[in-house]
Design an enzyme around this catalytic site. Structure first.
Site, PDB file in Angstrom:
ATOM      1  N   LYS A 203     -60.879 -15.442 114.808  1.00 40.05           N
ATOM      2  CA  LYS A 203     -59.626 -16.054 115.116  1.00 40.05           C
ATOM      3  C   LYS A 203     -58.610 -14.943 115.568  1.00 40.05           C
ATOM      4  O   LYS A 203     -58.115 -15.164 116.679  1.00 40.05           O
ATOM      5  CB  LYS A 203     -58.899 -16.499 113.699  1.00 40.05           C
ATOM      6  CG  LYS A 203     -59.610 -17.592 113.392  1.00 40.05           C
ATOM      7  CD  LYS A 203     -58.803 -18.319 111.860  1.00 40.05           C
ATOM      8  CE  LYS A 203     -58.752 -17.250 110.727  1.00 40.05           C
ATOM      9  NZ  LYS A 203     -60.035 -16.789 110.212  1.00 40.05           N
TER      10      LYS A 203
ATOM     11  N   GLU B 240     -51.311  -9.964 106.812  1.00 40.88           N
ATOM     12  CA  GLU B 240     -52.546  -9.199 107.585  1.00 40.88           C
ATOM     13  C   GLU B 240     -52.821  -7.961 106.872  1.00 40.88           C
ATOM     14  O   GLU B 240     -51.996  -7.188 106.418  1.00 40.88           O
ATOM     15  CB  GLU B 240     -52.348  -9.146 109.070  1.00 40.88           C
ATOM     16  CG  GLU B 240     -52.162 -10.484 109.817  1.00 40.88           C
ATOM     17  CD  GLU B 240     -53.586 -11.269 109.706  1.00 40.88           C
ATOM     18  OE1 GLU B 240     -54.652 -10.507 110.491  1.00 40.88           O
ATOM     19  OE2 GLU B 240     -53.680 -12.121 109.005  1.00 40.88           O
ATOM     20  N   ARG B 241     -54.156  -7.413 107.134  1.00 42.08           N
ATOM     21  CA  ARG B 241     -54.512  -5.931 106.784  1.00 42.08           C
ATOM     22  C   ARG B 241     -53.765  -5.133 107.600  1.00 42.08           C
ATOM     23  O   ARG B 241     -53.647  -5.373 108.801  1.00 42.08           O
ATOM     24  CB  ARG B 241     -55.957  -6.107 106.811  1.00 42.08           C
ATOM     25  CG  ARG B 241     -56.799  -7.170 105.944  1.00 42.08           C
ATOM     26  CD  ARG B 241     -58.106  -6.923 106.552  1.00 42.08           C
ATOM     27  NE  ARG B 241     -58.933  -8.182 105.702  1.00 42.08           N
ATOM     28  CZ  ARG B 241     -59.016  -9.397 106.022  1.00 42.08           C
ATOM     29  NH1 ARG B 241     -58.347  -9.826 107.271  1.00 42.08           N
ATOM     30  NH2 ARG B 241     -59.615 -10.440 105.162  1.00 42.08           N
TER      31      ARG B 241
END
Length: 461
Positions: free
Chosen positions: A160, A186-187
């Site tokens: 993605k 998000e990371r």
């Protein structure tokens, strides 16, 4: 003036994780008001409820460590605000508009409240146009709508984020508007890679990046989508520019809402989600639309928990979208990238009046060919390809060549694959699929169609 200030002062009554209760004897802060507490007002709290005539309940958007009962707390008198305007281009900011890129903070200038009503129905645009991405599988089978919302659905690790990064590269280059990337939960590693990719692609000057990282409190992750939308609405309504809004990932927005809801002590609904999930998602999604002058086109990655498409978070998100791009783990494991599932991806744009008779016909034939191959796979596995009728064999050969032709090398993965990235015009995609469906490539090996751009790149060994 001092008297006015005193009315806005209160004291902290309790702190439970991110939930803070405070008493304001003078004047009760409004819903969504921004409260400040701690040294230098470093702890930011948003009012989410009134408990009685003097007490409010708020959710902290920053860590609450060090905040104690009896500590002073101040009502700023306004909702959370973010900076807007041209000065945001090429910047990386967080939910408060603070710089994350090591450059000067965005002080001064215009700031706007995070919360805004959606555009009224009378002011929304009514024309429908295709939004070309240069990615074969998407443009052919699930064309995006200018001013529409497209969802990229997939489990963990099916591509993605890579697809979103490729969209930034392809679209920001040709699309004369502004790109806003919103990272929700998000990371930090992914955020850092994304900033580097955008800079390498040479489109940073037209891009704004807004992040609410995975390690931040749920309140910050829950509001970062609204912050990005406020910035996008400025470019659409004031600057009259088209905006491409990329959100990665909507599931993390719902997850943050679920955490906030749990902290507030609300009874969970189906499968443990918050009872207000539908409303919260609609408040975000309904602000994304076309006006008479410009459009916000949105592509949203949606993580599918345990690959379960019946999960309430996923089914709620489906209802808001005009195009569904489903990524399949099976296709990714076979090396078909982008791993777009041609039978489950769809778009409301794919009708003859909107895309034209030819595009509609080719897309339908491609889908039919791949669907019949899918049905024949069990027979092939048990009896072998030779046992099929001559016509079925031809259909299988066609389908296998189409599957390979719908792959393409990405600019963002050049350093891993060693293949030069390709951006393909819709005309080339249609021509290639037509020629494969007409059996023009039946004597070419399948692998000659794998990871190429236009059909003219296919070569016999």
């Amino acid at each position: 003036m001092d008297n006015h200030q005193d009315l806005r002062r209160g004291t902290v009554l309790s702190v439970r994780g991110s939930v803070v209760d405070a008493r304001f004897p003078g004047r009760l802060p409004d819903f969504y008001s921004e409260l400040r507490a701690g040294d230098d007002g470093r702890i930011v709290i948003e009012v989410v409820g009134h408990l009685d005539l003097e007490t409010v309940r708020g959710v902290a958007l920053t860590p609450t460590s060090g905040l104690a009962r009896g500590a002073p707390i101040v009502d700023t008198g306004h909702a959370l605000q973010v900076p807007v305007g041209e000065r945001l281009l090429s910047r990386v900011v967080n939910v408060f508009g603070n710089a994350l890129d090591g450059r000067d903070d965005l002080g001064g200038g215009e700031w706007r409240a995070l919360h805004a009503p959606p555009v009224s129905l009378a002011d929304q645009g009514t024309t429908t146009e295709i939004f070309v991405t240069g990615i074969k599988a998407i443009d052919l089978l699930a064309p995006l709508e200018r001013g529409g919302k497209a969802g990229l659905f997939g489990g963990a690790g099916v591509g993605k984020t890579v697809l979103i990064t490729e969209l930034i590269h392809n679209v920001a280059g040709r699309h004369r508007g502004v790109t806003i990337f919103c990272g929700i939960g998000e990371r930090s590693r992914e955020a850092e890679e994304l900033v580097r990719d955008v800079r390498t692609a040479g489109v940073l000057d037209n891009t704004v990046l807004v992040f609410g990282q995975m390690n931040e409190p749920p309140g910050a992750r829950f509001r970062v989508g609204h912050a990005a939308l406020t910035m996008a609405e400025y470019f659409r309504d004031d600057a009259r520019q088209d905006v491409l809004l990329l959100i990665d990932n909507v599931f993390r927005f719902i997850q943050a809402g679920s955490e906030v809801s749990g902290l507030l002590g609300r009874l969970p609904s189906r499968m443990g989600y918050q009872p207000t999930m539908g409303t919260e998602l609609a408040e975000l999604e309904e602000r994304i639309c076309t006006t008479q002058g410009a459009a916000i086109t949105s592509v949203q990655a949606v993580y599918v928990p345990a690959d379960d498409f019946t999960d309430p978070a996923i089914t709620h998100t489906f209802g808001h979208l005009s195009a569904l791009i489903v990524l399949s783990r099976e296709r990714a494991s076979q090396g078909f990238y982008p791993a777009v599932d041609p039978l489950r991806s769809e778009s409301k744009m794919l009708t003859p009046p909107l895309v034209g008779e030819r595009h509609y016909r080719v897309a339908r034939q491609v889908r039919e060919t791949l669907a019949s191959y899918e049905e024949l796979k069990d027979v092939i596995a048990m009896l072998g390809l030779e046992e099929l009728s001559r016509e079925d064999q031809r259909r299988v050969h066609r389908a296998r060549r189409l599957e390979r032709f719908l792959t393409q090398p990405f600019f963002t993965t050049e350093q891993f694959t060693g293949l030069e990235g390709k951006m393909i015009e819709l005309e080339d995609t249609l021509e290639g699929c037509e020629r494969i469906l007409n059996d023009e490539f039946s004597d070419f090996p399948e692998k000659s169609l794998y990871m190429i751009g236009g059909i003219h790149e296919a070569k016999k060994p």
